[in-house]
Design a protein around this motif. Structure first.
Motif, PDB file in Angstrom:
ATOM      1  N   HIS A  33       0.796  -1.220   0.000  1.00 28.50           N
ATOM      2  CA  HIS A  33       0.000   0.000   0.000  1.00 28.50           C
ATOM      3  C   HIS A  33       0.830   1.274   0.000  1.00 28.50           C
ATOM      4  N   ILE A  34       2.101   1.179   0.294  1.00 31.12           N
ATOM      5  CA  ILE A  34       2.952   2.366   0.394  1.00 31.12           C
ATOM      6  C   ILE A  34       4.068   2.259  -0.635  1.00 31.12           C
ATOM      7  N   THR A  47       5.710  10.219  -1.596  1.00 27.82           N
ATOM      8  CA  THR A  47       5.330   8.948  -1.002  1.00 27.82           C
ATOM      9  C   THR A  47       3.861   9.017  -0.638  1.00 27.82           C
ATOM     10  N   ASN A  48       3.289   7.879  -0.256  1.00 25.46           N
ATOM     11  CA  ASN A  48       1.900   7.851   0.180  1.00 25.46           C
ATOM     12  C   ASN A  48       1.834   8.255   1.646  1.00 25.46           C
ATOM     13  N   ASP A  49       0.799   9.040   1.991  1.00 29.57           N
ATOM     14  CA  ASP A  49       0.593   9.367   3.400  1.00 29.57           C
ATOM     15  C   ASP A  49      -0.377   8.355   4.011  1.00 29.57           C
ATOM     16  N   ASP A  50      -0.805   8.609   5.251  1.00 29.59           N
ATOM     17  CA  ASP A  50      -1.668   7.653   5.944  1.00 29.59           C
ATOM     18  C   ASP A  50      -3.056   7.533   5.321  1.00 29.59           C
ATOM     19  N   GLU A  51      -3.467   8.487   4.518  1.00 32.14           N
ATOM     20  CA  GLU A  51      -4.762   8.429   3.849  1.00 32.14           C
ATOM     21  C   GLU A  51      -4.664   7.907   2.419  1.00 32.14           C
ATOM     22  N   GLY A  52      -3.454   7.610   1.948  1.00 34.01           N
ATOM     23  CA  GLY A  52      -3.273   7.095   0.601  1.00 34.01           C
ATOM     24  C   GLY A  52      -2.984   8.146  -0.441  1.00 34.01           C
ATOM     25  N   LEU A  61       9.506  11.018   6.813  1.00 32.99           N
ATOM     26  CA  LEU A  61       8.767   9.976   6.104  1.00 32.99           C
ATOM     27  C   LEU A  61       9.713   8.950   5.486  1.00 32.99           C
ATOM     28  N   ILE A  64      10.571   6.615   8.228  1.00 36.39           N
ATOM     29  CA  ILE A  64       9.428   5.739   8.494  1.00 36.39           C
ATOM     30  C   ILE A  64       9.359   4.631   7.441  1.00 36.39           C
ATOM     31  N   ASN A  65       9.565   4.972   6.185  1.00 38.03           N
ATOM     32  CA  ASN A  65       9.543   3.972   5.117  1.00 38.03           C
ATOM     33  C   ASN A  65      10.655   2.944   5.298  1.00 38.03           C
ATOM     34  N   LEU A  68       9.567   0.593   7.981  1.00 41.86           N
ATOM     35  CA  LEU A  68       8.563  -0.332   7.459  1.00 41.86           C
ATOM     36  C   LEU A  68       9.195  -1.446   6.630  1.00 41.86           C
TER      37      LEU A  68
END
Length: 79
Positions: A33-34, A47-52, A61, A64-65, A68
């Motif tokens: 999803h990311i 990049t994608n945020d928490d809402e897409g 970020l 964070i990636n 992940l």
């Protein structure tokens, strides 16, 4: 200013993207999803945020990636 300097300023990569828009390509898949994206013209990173939605890739970020990626690598090896 000479004509060459004016041309370089006017036709800079960021100016081209402001006129015609970014050419976004997928640069890295983090999870299903990311993703991380990059403009092939001006090297803008997204990049994608928490809402897409796509958002600018900040150092926070990016970290964070990376976390992940490590999390999902460990998760896949345990399964």
């Amino acid at each position: 200013m000479t004509k060459v300097e004016i041309k370089d300023i006017f036709l800079s990569k960021k100016m081209i993207c402001k006129i015609i828009g970014h050419k976004i390509i997928l640069s890295r898949r983090i999870t299903n999803h990311i993703n991380e994206y990059k403009c092939s013209i001006c090297d803008l990173e997204l990049t994608n945020d928490d809402e897409g939605n796509r958002t600018n890739l900040t150092p926070e970020l990016k970290e964070i990636n990376e976390t992940l990626i490590q999390f999902y690598k460990k998760r896949l090896h345990k399964a």
